[in-house]
Write an enzyme that holds these catalytic residues in place. Structure first.
Site, mmCIF file in Angstrom:
data_model
loop_
_atom_site.group_PDB
_atom_site.id
_atom_site.type_symbol
_atom_site.label_atom_id
_atom_site.label_comp_id
_atom_site.label_asym_id
_atom_site.label_seq_id
_atom_site.Cartn_x
_atom_site.Cartn_y
_atom_site.Cartn_z
ATOM 1 N N SER A 33 66.232 71.054 48.093
ATOM 2 C CA SER A 33 66.401 70.326 49.354
ATOM 3 C C SER A 33 67.888 70.104 49.583
ATOM 4 C CB SER A 33 65.691 68.973 49.268
ATOM 5 O OG SER A 33 66.047 68.112 50.333
ATOM 6 N N TYR B 234 63.141 61.169 45.332
ATOM 7 C CA TYR B 234 63.069 62.506 45.919
ATOM 8 C C TYR B 234 64.382 63.258 45.724
ATOM 9 C CZ TYR B 234 62.379 66.191 49.386
ATOM 10 O OH TYR B 234 62.283 67.424 50.012
#
Length: 266
Positions: A148, A161
């Site tokens: 990401s 995350y």
């Protein structure tokens, strides 16, 4: 025209929805035999039905990515069904806002941190670990992980995350280093804001969802959200022989988000 993944066996985790579903469809269109791996059986079987309706080959295998035994079974069962494994696309991930409204550093429950770590990072390692014995027998073995932009820059409400996605990027490089001698390529890609159910949950968990969505769009040089189908084309590239001299790489697919420090007007 030859299909880029003709007859290759591709395992896609988290393939019931979002980027995983789009990638599974695109891989099938390119000739792959796809395993749709997900804990959501209804949505996973729906994805398989869609792929088959489009002329592709796919089967569903239920997997619990918090279970080492379940992941081992996924790889063993895939090899039994299709005779081996050529590509593992470790796409599945979860965000803490999927599980709790208490997502700040001081409020995040320890058990939620553990769930995010187990699914987003540990499971990526386990997918690699249990696929390698089969990938060694492939002439075009590839692992495609999903990191990401959160591996490089932080987002609010996303400590677990972002930490796990940073881990995925480094795990990708470490795996590429260890597995090069077997001819197994390992790469990852780093999406920014892609229109997926996970992103929608993240936005809806904010105090001002409209402002958060506008910010996410505006942070891109291309001032819109990305689409799962756009990401799927990159996944196919990294899985196929077009990227045969690429390993240990982390590809941005972020609409230019990390190329500047700016914000397009809403």
């Amino acid at each position: 025209m030859a299909k880029r993944l003709e007859e290759r066996v591709c395992v896609v985790t988290g393939a019931a929805q979002g980027m995983g579903r789009a990638s599974a469809r695109e891989m099938a269109r390119e000739g792959a035999k796809v395993i749709v791996a997900d804990i959501n059986e209804a949505a996973g079987r729906d994805a398989v039905d869609l792929i088959i309706s489009e002329g592709g080959t796919a089967q569903f295998i239920k997997v619990d990515l918090r279970s080492s035994e379940s992941i081992r079974n996924l790889m063993d069962q895939t090899a039994k069904l299709y005779g081996g494994i050529d590509v593992v696309h470790a796409n599945a991930a979860i965000h803490e806002t999927d599980l709790t409204p208490n997502t700040s550093i001081e409020e995040l429950p320890e058990e939620i941190w553990d769930v995010v770590n187990d699914i987003n990072l540990k499971a990526v390692w386990l997918c690699t670990k249990y696929a390698v014995p089969y990938l060694k027998n492939s002439e075009a073995a590839a692992i495609v992980n999903v990191a990401s932009t959160g591996a490089t820059v932080a987002y609010p409400m996303a400590a677990a995350y972002c930490a796990t996605k940073g881990g995925v990027e480094m795990l990708t490089k470490a795996s590429a280093t260890d597995l090069a001698k077997f001819g197994i390529r390992v790469n990852c890609y780093c999406p920014a804001a892609i229109r997926t159910p996970m992103l929608e949950k993240y936005i809806s968990a904010a105090d001002d969802p409209s402002a958060v969505e506008a910010f996410l769009r505006g942070a891109h040089l291309l001032p819109r959200l990305g689409e799962p189908e756009e990401v799927a084309k990159l996944a196919v590239f990294l899985a196929c022989s077009d990227s045969s001299f690429i390993t240990g790489a982390a590809y941005l697919i972020d609409g230019g988000a990390l190329a500047w420090r700016g914000l397009n007007a809403a």
